[in-house]
Enzyme design. Structure first.
Site, PDB file in Angstrom:
ATOM      1  N   TYR A  73       0.835  -1.209   0.000  1.00 60.27           N
ATOM      2  CA  TYR A  73       0.000   0.000   0.000  1.00 60.27           C
ATOM      3  C   TYR A  73       0.865   1.251   0.000  1.00 60.27           C
ATOM      4  O   TYR A  73       0.564   2.230  -0.677  1.00 60.27           O
ATOM      5  CB  TYR A  73      -0.940   0.016   1.220  1.00 60.27           C
ATOM      6  CG  TYR A  73      -1.940   1.156   1.140  1.00 60.27           C
ATOM      7  CD1 TYR A  73      -3.169   0.966   0.507  1.00 60.27           C
ATOM      8  CD2 TYR A  73      -1.642   2.419   1.645  1.00 60.27           C
ATOM      9  CE1 TYR A  73      -4.075   2.009   0.386  1.00 60.27           C
ATOM     10  CE2 TYR A  73      -2.538   3.470   1.521  1.00 60.27           C
ATOM     11  CZ  TYR A  73      -3.749   3.257   0.888  1.00 60.27           C
ATOM     12  OH  TYR A  73      -4.643   4.291   0.763  1.00 60.27           O
ATOM     13  N   PHE A 125      -7.077  22.373 -24.212  1.00 58.84           N
ATOM     14  CA  PHE A 125      -7.395  20.954 -24.347  1.00 58.84           C
ATOM     15  C   PHE A 125      -8.636  20.696 -23.494  1.00 58.84           C
ATOM     16  O   PHE A 125      -8.806  21.297 -22.436  1.00 58.84           O
ATOM     17  CB  PHE A 125      -6.246  20.027 -23.956  1.00 58.84           C
ATOM     18  CG  PHE A 125      -6.623  18.599 -24.230  1.00 58.84           C
ATOM     19  CD1 PHE A 125      -6.694  18.133 -25.527  1.00 58.84           C
ATOM     20  CD2 PHE A 125      -6.995  17.754 -23.201  1.00 58.84           C
ATOM     21  CE1 PHE A 125      -7.128  16.840 -25.809  1.00 58.84           C
ATOM     22  CE2 PHE A 125      -7.425  16.452 -23.468  1.00 58.84           C
ATOM     23  CZ  PHE A 125      -7.492  16.000 -24.783  1.00 58.84           C
ATOM     24  N   THR A 126      -9.477  19.776 -23.964  1.00 55.60           N
ATOM     25  CA  THR A 126     -10.807  19.569 -23.359  1.00 55.60           C
ATOM     26  C   THR A 126     -10.764  19.383 -21.833  1.00 55.60           C
ATOM     27  O   THR A 126     -11.361  20.169 -21.093  1.00 55.60           O
ATOM     28  CB  THR A 126     -11.477  18.345 -24.012  1.00 55.60           C
ATOM     29  OG1 THR A 126     -10.558  17.249 -23.966  1.00 55.60           O
ATOM     30  CG2 THR A 126     -11.850  18.632 -25.461  1.00 55.60           C
ATOM     31  N   ASP A 216       1.946  20.848 -19.947  1.00 56.48           N
ATOM     32  CA  ASP A 216       1.211  19.625 -20.257  1.00 56.48           C
ATOM     33  C   ASP A 216       2.133  18.819 -21.174  1.00 56.48           C
ATOM     34  O   ASP A 216       2.229  19.066 -22.373  1.00 56.48           O
ATOM     35  CB  ASP A 216      -0.115  19.947 -20.952  1.00 56.48           C
ATOM     36  CG  ASP A 216      -0.874  18.686 -21.342  1.00 56.48           C
ATOM     37  OD1 ASP A 216      -0.263  17.595 -21.332  1.00 56.48           O
ATOM     38  OD2 ASP A 216      -2.068  18.789 -21.661  1.00 56.48           O
ATOM     39  N   LYS A 259       0.099   8.353 -23.333  1.00 55.86           N
ATOM     40  CA  LYS A 259       0.507   8.694 -24.704  1.00 55.86           C
ATOM     41  C   LYS A 259       2.008   8.413 -24.851  1.00 55.86           C
ATOM     42  O   LYS A 259       2.415   7.282 -24.988  1.00 55.86           O
ATOM     43  CB  LYS A 259       0.183  10.171 -24.979  1.00 55.86           C
ATOM     44  CG  LYS A 259      -1.304  10.451 -25.254  1.00 55.86           C
ATOM     45  CD  LYS A 259      -2.123  10.541 -24.025  1.00 55.86           C
ATOM     46  CE  LYS A 259      -3.476  11.171 -24.240  1.00 55.86           C
ATOM     47  NZ  LYS A 259      -4.307  11.126 -23.025  1.00 55.86           N
ATOM     48  N   ARG A 383     -12.977  16.385 -33.660  1.00 60.79           N
ATOM     49  CA  ARG A 383     -12.279  17.427 -32.902  1.00 60.79           C
ATOM     50  C   ARG A 383     -12.723  18.755 -33.499  1.00 60.79           C
ATOM     51  O   ARG A 383     -12.029  19.398 -34.276  1.00 60.79           O
ATOM     52  CB  ARG A 383     -10.751  17.289 -33.019  1.00 60.79           C
ATOM     53  CG  ARG A 383     -10.188  16.043 -32.368  1.00 60.79           C
ATOM     54  CD  ARG A 383      -9.857  16.161 -30.877  1.00 60.79           C
ATOM     55  NE  ARG A 383     -10.961  16.035 -29.968  1.00 60.79           N
ATOM     56  CZ  ARG A 383     -10.828  15.725 -28.677  1.00 60.79           C
ATOM     57  NH1 ARG A 383      -9.651  15.458 -28.158  1.00 60.79           N
ATOM     58  NH2 ARG A 383     -11.870  15.674 -27.882  1.00 60.79           N
ATOM     59  N   PHE A 450     -18.403  15.499 -25.937  1.00 56.65           N
ATOM     60  CA  PHE A 450     -18.024  14.670 -27.080  1.00 56.65           C
ATOM     61  C   PHE A 450     -17.942  13.183 -26.734  1.00 56.65           C
ATOM     62  O   PHE A 450     -18.109  12.330 -27.601  1.00 56.65           O
ATOM     63  CB  PHE A 450     -16.681  15.140 -27.674  1.00 56.65           C
ATOM     64  CG  PHE A 450     -15.542  15.118 -26.705  1.00 56.65           C
ATOM     65  CD1 PHE A 450     -15.321  16.175 -25.846  1.00 56.65           C
ATOM     66  CD2 PHE A 450     -14.688  14.028 -26.633  1.00 56.65           C
ATOM     67  CE1 PHE A 450     -14.265  16.149 -24.929  1.00 56.65           C
ATOM     68  CE2 PHE A 450     -13.638  13.984 -25.733  1.00 56.65           C
ATOM     69  CZ  PHE A 450     -13.432  15.049 -24.864  1.00 56.65           C
TER      70      PHE A 450
HETATM   71  N1  PM9 Z   1      -5.987  13.076 -24.571  1.00 55.97           N
HETATM   72  C1  PM9 Z   1      -6.730  12.089 -26.583  1.00 55.97           C
HETATM   73  O1  PM9 Z   1      -7.358  11.199 -27.157  1.00 55.97           O
HETATM   74  C2  PM9 Z   1      -7.674  11.239 -24.399  1.00 55.97           C
HETATM   75  C3  PM9 Z   1      -8.856  11.921 -23.847  1.00 55.97           C
HETATM   76  S1  PM9 Z   1      -9.747  12.956 -24.937  1.00 55.97           S
HETATM   77  C4  PM9 Z   1     -10.341  11.879 -26.063  1.00 55.97           C
HETATM   78  O2  PM9 Z   1      -6.056  12.934 -27.192  1.00 55.97           O
HETATM   79  C5  PM9 Z   1      -3.561  16.305 -23.423  1.00 55.97           C
HETATM   80  C6  PM9 Z   1      -2.776  17.111 -24.374  1.00 55.97           C
HETATM   81  C7  PM9 Z   1      -4.237  15.182 -23.835  1.00 55.97           C
HETATM   82  C8  PM9 Z   1      -5.016  14.425 -22.893  1.00 55.97           C
HETATM   83  C9  PM9 Z   1      -5.795  13.338 -23.297  1.00 55.97           C
HETATM   84  C10 PM9 Z   1      -5.025  14.867 -21.547  1.00 55.97           C
HETATM   85  C11 PM9 Z   1      -5.810  14.135 -20.501  1.00 55.97           C
HETATM   86  C12 PM9 Z   1      -4.339  15.990 -21.195  1.00 55.97           C
HETATM   87  N2  PM9 Z   1      -3.626  16.687 -22.130  1.00 55.97           N
HETATM   88  O3  PM9 Z   1      -6.844  11.213 -20.871  1.00 55.97           O
HETATM   89  O4  PM9 Z   1      -6.817  12.027 -18.546  1.00 55.97           O
HETATM   90  O5  PM9 Z   1      -4.151  14.814 -25.109  1.00 55.97           O
HETATM   91  O6  PM9 Z   1      -4.934  10.677 -19.366  1.00 55.97           O
HETATM   92  O7  PM9 Z   1      -5.196  12.948 -20.188  1.00 55.97           O
HETATM   93  C13 PM9 Z   1      -6.760  12.170 -25.143  1.00 55.97           C
HETATM   94  P1  PM9 Z   1      -6.000  11.644 -19.714  1.00 55.97           P
END
Ligand code: PM9
Length: 461
Positions: A73, A125-126, A216, A259, A383, A450
């Site tokens: 843990y 970013f979303t 980011d 990523k 997008r 989306f």
């Molecule tokens: N990006 C992408 O597909 C997955 C979620 S939206 C469909 O591009 C940036 C630049 C990203 C991102 C996620 C996140 C969030 C932050 N910044 O999905 O929570 O491209 O791990 O990261 C997606 P998490």
């Protein structure tokens, strides 16, 4: 750019068979999914270009790393391995693991943003913008104008327009700006890089005003590769070296390790400030888990530590971006309108240019993604206006200049033959573009619409 051919610096050890659906099955599936590719069961997808997030193939070293998971843990040895990797390859002092990128965004936004604050950034970013807003901030776009023009060939569309930032500082005062939010690369602009020169100039300017830069760093290795390939004086450096320099120009970071870092789940927040780290350690136990696992299993942290090391290797990144460029060049040669220059993690089809007969309120990119799926089982993502959501004060749609369909390439997963099949399908759909009708939104969730919105086809005009 380098002129010699690239090939994958790996060979395939295990395969995952794909289900080959019929057109009738796909029509039924997309109707049942409300014309939203996020709502399709993946079983009915042939080539899945929805996202490069969590969809990478891990290496044999990473899979072996899973077996070394220390599921204690507290104080798992994998946490310390991850901390070492973050310090060695990214240079940040303090680490808070999180279950994925948005977990880090939540904690960081709550710590740094006060109600009424302004957060300038190189395009939204979303999830990042939503967390900034939920913490009471307002995002302001300060990216260069070229980023909003899909036809501009400017090589560093991720750059900040320093004059725009100066106007934000003049209008609101530096004390209202907790940080400038910088993404490497810029996802919503089409996977576009920021140059080292621009980042250095931004650092100088923010230092003068006592404003932080928060990074980011979701696709930082890809950004570093573009700097190595395109920026004057950088070609002799390794990607790893450039990554370290990018990070050194910023004060802290949020990372979706799903990523660049080649894992199926995981993320972190990193900072050089002790006070911010201490506060984050307090918050992480509320939202994610103890500060030495942050919502992850020990084995996930081990895979991430190994993935970080693999992600900054020149051979890896050259083949990864090379594959994206291969598909991009094919589509350009076919005369398909796409965002130029080709970005590093995917191809962005310009739905506005392909479907000029559809107004943005008929969701052209959403409609184009659905058509592509029906044609071949290739899953892409909208997008455009759906992703942009609603203005938080007026409640109207945000109307982004870019109305795009993203073909996102997972890392180390598909072959060039898959890319050929994708290009041929895009071409077939493009040839019958005049017959594509728009969509009407029939269900709209409150946040990040989306992901779960549903649509119906509008009758042909
Ligand atoms: N990006 C992408 O597909 C997955 C979620 S939206 C469909 O591009 C940036 C630049 C990203 C991102 C996620 C996140 C969030 C932050 N910044 O999905 O929570 O491209 O791990 O990261 C997606 P998490």
């Amino acid at each position: 750019m380098s002129k010699t051919s690239w090939a994958e610096p790996f060979k395939i050890k295990m395969v995952e068979p794909l289900f080959m659906s019929t057109r009738e099955q796909r029509v039924k599936a997309i109707e049942e999914a409300g014309f939203n590719t996020f709502l399709l069961p993946s079983e009915y997808v042939y080539i899945d270009l929805l996202t490069d997030s969590g969809t990478s193939a891990m290496s044999d070293r990473q899979w072996a790393g899973l077996m070394l998971g220390d599921e204690a843990y507290a104080g798992s040895r994998n946490y310390y391995h991850l901390e070492d990797a973050v310090r060695k390859y990214y240079g940040y002092k303090y680490l808070i693991p999180t279950h994925q990128g948005r977990g880090a965004e939540n904690i960081l936004s709550q710590i740094l943003i006060k109600p009424g604050d302004i957060v300038p950034g190189n395009m939204y970013f979303t999830t990042t913008k939503l967390h900034q807003e939920l913490a009471g901030g307002t995002f302001v776009d300060i990216i260069v104008d070229e980023a909003h023009d899909p036809k501009s060939d400017f090589p560093f569309k991720g750059n900040v327009d320093l004059a725009k930032l100066q106007r934000v500082i003049d209008a609101h005062g530096a004390e209202k700006i907790p940080y400038v939010s910088i993404a490497t690369t810029v996802n919503m602009a089409g996977g576009q890089p920021i140059s080292l020169a621009n980042l250095k100039a931004l650092r100088e300017m923010t230092n003068k005003h006592g404003i932080r830069i928060i990074h980011d760093m979701t696709r930082v290795a890809e950004n570093a590769y573009m700097i190595q390939q395109l920026e004057e004086g950088q070609s002799g450096r390794s990607v790893a070296d450039i990554v370290l320099e990018i990070c050194s120009l910023t004060d802290g970071a949020t990372m979706s390790a799903k990523k660049d870092a080649l894992v199926n789940i995981g993320g972190f927040m990193a900072t050089n400030e002790w006070d911010v780290f201490e506060e984050a350690r307090n918050m992480v136990v509320i939202y994610e888990g103890l500060h030495t696992y942050g919502g992850l299993a020990g084995r996930d942290m081990e895979a991430m530590a190994i993935g970080i090391e693999e992600s900054v290797q020149d051979d890896h990144i050259r083949a990864r971006v090379g594959q994206v460029f291969y598909l991009g060049q094919k589509l350009i040669d076919m005369g398909i309108p796409i965002v130029r220059p080709v970005g590093t993690h995917g191809i962005f089809l310009d739905a506005k240019a392909s479907l000029p007969h559809l107004p943005q309120t008929a969701f052209p990119a959403q409609a184009l993604a659905a058509e592509l799926y029906i044609d071949s089982g290739v899953r892409a993502m909208e997008r455009g206006i759906v992703s942009a959501g609603r203005d938080k004060t007026t409640g109207d749609h945000c109307y982004p200049e870019l109305e795009l369909v993203r073909l996102t390439i997972p890392r180390r997963v598909y072959t060039q033959a898959h890319m050929d099949v994708v290009a041929e399908s895009v071409q077939r759909v493009h040839e019958r573009r005049d017959s594509i009708t728009g969509l009407k939104m029939t269900y709209e969730p409150k946040y990040l619409r989306f992901f779960q919105a549903r649509f119906e086809r509008l009758p042909a005009a």
